[in-house]
Structures are given as structure tokens and as C-alpha cells.
Design a protein around this motif. Structure first.
Motif, PDB file in Angstrom:
ATOM      1  N   SER A   6       3.373  33.206 -32.977  1.00 19.95           N
ATOM      2  CA  SER A   6       3.978  33.669 -34.219  1.00 19.95           C
ATOM      3  C   SER A   6       4.776  34.954 -34.052  1.00 19.95           C
ATOM      4  CB  SER A   6       2.887  33.878 -35.281  1.00 19.95           C
ATOM      5  OG  SER A   6       1.973  34.874 -34.861  1.00 19.95           O
ATOM      6  N   LEU A   7       4.551  35.693 -32.982  1.00 21.57           N
ATOM      7  CA  LEU A   7       5.185  36.993 -32.863  1.00 21.57           C
ATOM      8  C   LEU A   7       6.672  36.884 -32.550  1.00 21.57           C
ATOM      9  CD1 LEU A   7       2.470  39.091 -31.025  1.00 21.57           C
ATOM     10  CD2 LEU A   7       2.896  38.852 -33.469  1.00 21.57           C
ATOM     11  N   GLY A  52       9.491  40.949 -21.922  1.00 29.51           N
ATOM     12  CA  GLY A  52       9.041  42.332 -21.834  1.00 29.51           C
ATOM     13  C   GLY A  52       7.629  42.497 -21.337  1.00 29.51           C
ATOM     14  N   LEU A  53       6.851  41.408 -21.284  1.00 28.49           N
ATOM     15  CA  LEU A  53       5.466  41.505 -20.825  1.00 28.49           C
ATOM     16  C   LEU A  53       5.407  41.334 -19.310  1.00 28.49           C
ATOM     17  CD1 LEU A  53       2.270  40.131 -22.415  1.00 28.49           C
ATOM     18  CD2 LEU A  53       2.727  39.535 -20.043  1.00 28.49           C
ATOM     19  N   ALA A  69       1.904  45.641 -18.923  1.00 26.97           N
ATOM     20  CA  ALA A  69       2.987  46.494 -19.404  1.00 26.97           C
ATOM     21  C   ALA A  69       3.838  45.740 -20.409  1.00 26.97           C
ATOM     22  CB  ALA A  69       3.852  46.978 -18.238  1.00 26.97           C
ATOM     23  N   LEU A  70       4.466  46.502 -21.290  1.00 31.29           N
ATOM     24  CA  LEU A  70       5.417  45.965 -22.258  1.00 31.29           C
ATOM     25  C   LEU A  70       6.677  46.808 -22.206  1.00 31.29           C
ATOM     26  CD1 LEU A  70       5.994  43.956 -24.557  1.00 31.29           C
ATOM     27  CD2 LEU A  70       5.086  45.657 -26.152  1.00 31.29           C
ATOM     28  N   GLY A 191       7.522  35.542 -24.130  1.00 27.90           N
ATOM     29  CA  GLY A 191       6.500  36.011 -25.052  1.00 27.90           C
ATOM     30  C   GLY A 191       5.928  37.363 -24.688  1.00 27.90           C
ATOM     31  N   GLN A 192       5.069  37.850 -25.563  1.00 28.08           N
ATOM     32  CA  GLN A 192       4.375  39.119 -25.369  1.00 28.08           C
ATOM     33  C   GLN A 192       2.884  38.931 -25.606  1.00 28.08           C
ATOM     34  OE1 GLN A 192       6.355  41.859 -28.030  1.00 28.08           O
ATOM     35  NE2 GLN A 192       8.201  41.952 -26.787  1.00 28.08           N
ATOM     36  N   GLN A 193       2.369  37.768 -25.208  1.00 27.38           N
ATOM     37  CA  GLN A 193       0.958  37.485 -25.396  1.00 27.38           C
ATOM     38  C   GLN A 193       0.390  36.727 -24.199  1.00 27.38           C
ATOM     39  OE1 GLN A 193       3.332  36.526 -27.691  1.00 27.38           O
ATOM     40  NE2 GLN A 193       3.155  34.347 -28.101  1.00 27.38           N
TER      41      GLN A 193
END
Length: 358
Positions: A6-7, A52-53, A69-70, A191-193
């Protein structure tokens, strides 16, 4: 627990290939071997989501998680231990505190038959073991063991394409028993998860006590003065001071405090968030309450030892005997298994300021 997408929307792979003849230019998973000091010979999987992850999976240290890291900003906690090779570690050294010579990075997995301080305890099944009791080191002798790398890669045909890896760790001793942990990690492209799924099986011939604690370690700049902690559906059952108060700046005196929360029995999942209101960094840790009904919170506020530990666990009791008395000790018969599922989400509401030192 399914992956939470969802992000942000996943990228169009076909569109990416118009610009990247090799998707490794956008996101990738690759296996490297460290080559110096106490880390020499340790295999690490490096994952870049493209969104970014960045994540390191320390294959030879329990398939644990190293740097997280992000947008180039490290949010995991690190100390001078580095990714110490497990063949240099004796968990029973230092009066059972050997774990502390290797703990480092975003996740140290603790167990699989004991957590918390060293103890000597009666065996659950001593039909073959020569002694009446067994010595358990800090956070168990399953922690920081080398894993077998089963596989890794990129799944392009899924609705949301993702990078993935699987590993297996076996904690075993002849005549004592055997517990096998199999872990799968998935990171959606763009993604970032992170989703993490563990399955622990009693692969030996004897009944085994089973305890797990997941030691997630968060550091600066996500952790800084005024950082907020929220155990969203937990009730504090013991601890020191106010564990959910805003975090202080690094203190001249070393000070660590522990608290334990019982997760709401009506909630399907436990949730803990760490948020820095000054730079917009946020981390959410979601886990299944049924298998991990407690969360231990560690606050480290001293200069040079500064960070937060989020530690979902199977028992809120301090000792093995207390866990048995409270019916919080899990026993696995041969062939029995338990599963543990996590979703980890990163966010930067003000990405332009995410590297600001607070």
C-alpha cells in the motif's frame, strides 16, 4: 501475513527494461563474501529494491539482517563487532554472554530453545543425554549460527515482482535434540518494505523447549532526541521508567533499560513504530500476535551505545521456570513446528531531510 504494497505502486517492469537492459542497474540481489578482519569468509546477500531500500542478509550469521537503509540513510544499529564470523564465536564464553561479541546490525535472531540471560535448567527429555540439566547461554545457542543458503533470486512473474532469498539454520547436539529454522525474505522491486517468514521444526528425536526473541536494532538518525516509540496494541507488564517517552539525546553515562509489553489478545497482529519527527524517518514492525504475544523494548541512551531494540518474543517472563509457571513455555515434540511472520516498512515523509543529524 501478506506483503503490504500500500505504501507505493510497483514499477512497470516492461517500462523499466526500456531504460535498463539489465535490471541490476535499477535493483538487484547479489551474493558477496567479506574478506577482512573478524568478518573474513562471511557471506552476505546484498539487496537493492530500486525504491530506496537497501538490505544486507548475513548468510553465515543466522541469515540475520545487517545494514538496513532508506535513500542511502542507514537506520539499523551497528557497533564495532561487525559481522563477526560464527567460527570465531563461543556463545558460552564470558560466563554465557558470548552473544554480545557478535550482536550487530538490524536483526539478531535469538533462540531457538532459550532467550534472555544464561541459565541452567532441567532437560525436557533426557532419555539419552548424560546430564540431568543443560546450560543455556544468553539468547540461546541457536543465535549467530552459520546458515545453509538454499536459494535466492528475482521473481518477475508475480503480480508484484520481488527479490527473495531462503536459508536454513540448524541448532543441534547429539542426545540433546535438534531445531531447524527455515527463513524466507521477500523485498518487492521498487518497494520500501520487507516480508520475513520463519518456520521452526523439531527435527530431532526428543521433546525440545522452544523460545524465540527477534532482536531488531534501530540506530541514528532514525533514533535521535525526540524520537517517538509507539507499541500500538500493547500493554506494559513490567519495565523501568516510562519506556514510551520521547527519546533523549545521547547521555554521558551508559544506561540501558528494558520493558515488556503484552500484545492485545483481540488483535491479529502486533505493531510497533519508531518515528523521528524532525527528519521524517519512520519504521513500522508488524508481527503475528498469536506466535509472538509479547514485545520487549530495549532503550540504550549512552554515548556510543545509542539505539532502540524492538524485540517480539514468545514469553514475557524473565526466567525459564517463570515461563513454565505462566504456561508461556512452548514445547515441540518431534516433527512439530511453529511459524513466525513479519512485515517491516520504512518511510521518509520528508526525504529531503532524512540525512539530517538531530
Amino acid at each position: 501475513m501478506s506483503q503490504d504494497s500500500s505504501l507505493q505502486s510497483p514499477p512497470d517492469i516492461a517500462a523499466l527494461r526500456r531504460f535498463y537492459p539489465d535490471l541490476a542497474g535499477y535493483g538487484d540481489i547479489r551474493l558477496v563474501t567479506l574478506g577482512d578482519g573478524a568478518e573474513r569468509g562471511v557471506r552476505v546477500l546484498e539487496i537493492r529494491s530500486g525504491g530506496g531500500l537497501e538490505l544486507e542478509v548475513i548468510v553465515d550469521r543466522g541469515f540475520d539482517l545487517g545494514r538496513l537503509a532508506l535513500n542511502g540513510i542507514t537506520v539499523s544499529w551497528h557497533c564495532q563487532n561487525g559481522y563477526r564470523a560464527p567460527w570465531l564465536l563461543n556463545p558460552f564464553s564470558d560466563k554465557g554472554q558470548g552473544f554480545l561479541r557478535a550482536n550487530n546490525g538490524f536483526l539478531s535472531t535469538c533462540g531457538f530453545d532459550h532467550i534472555r540471560q544464561p541459565e541452567t535448567d532441567a532437560l525436557d527429555d533426557r532419555s539419552s543425554f548424560p546430564n540431568e540439566a543443560f546450560d543455556y547461554p544468553l539468547h540461546g545457542s541457536g543465535a549467530h549460527q552459520p546458515a545453509r543458503l538454499i536459494s535466492y533470486g528475482f521473481e518477475e512473474d508475480a503480480d508484484i515482482p520481488y527479490f527473495w532469498c531462503e536459508g536454513e539454520i540448524v541448532q543441534t547436539m547429539q542426545f540433546h535434540g535438534s531445531l531447524r529454522l527455515r527463513r524466507r525474505l521477500e523485498v518487492p522491486i521498487g518497494g520500501q518494505q520487507i516480508s520475513m517468514r520463519d518456520r521452526v521444526v523439531n527435527s530431532g528425536p526428543t521433546v525440545m523447549s522452544h523460545m524465540m526473541l527477534y532482536h531488531f536494532n534501530i540506530g541514528h538518525p532514525l533514533v535521535a532526541e525526540a524520537t517517538e516509540i509507539d507499541v500500538c496494541n500493547g500493554r506494559q507488564i513490567w519495565g523501568q521508567g516510562d519506556p514510551l517517552s520521547a527519546f533523549p539525546a545521547p547521555q554521558s553515562e551508559q544506561h540501558n533499560s528494558l520493558s515488556v509489553f503484552a500484545m492485545d489478545s483481540e488483535a491479529e497482529n502486533g505493531l510497533c513504530t519508531i518515528s523521528n519527527p524532525h527528519n521524517g524517518l519512520q519504521l513500522e514492525l508488524e508481527f503475528e500476535r498469536q506466535s509472538l504475544p509479547f514485545l520487549q523494548l530495549l532503550r540504550m541512551t549512552g554515548q556510543g551505545t545509542y539505539g532502540i531494540g524492538i524485540e517480539p518474543c514468545t514469553t514475557g517472563q524473565r526466567s525459564r521456570s517463570d515461563a513454565r509457571t505462566a504456561s508461556e513455555m512452548v514445547f515441540l515434540k518431534p516433527g512439530d513446528h511453529r511459524t513466525y511472520n513479519f512485515n517491516i516498512r520504512l518511510n521518509a515523509t520528508q526525504p529531503g531531510r532524512s540525512g539530517t543529524v538531530s
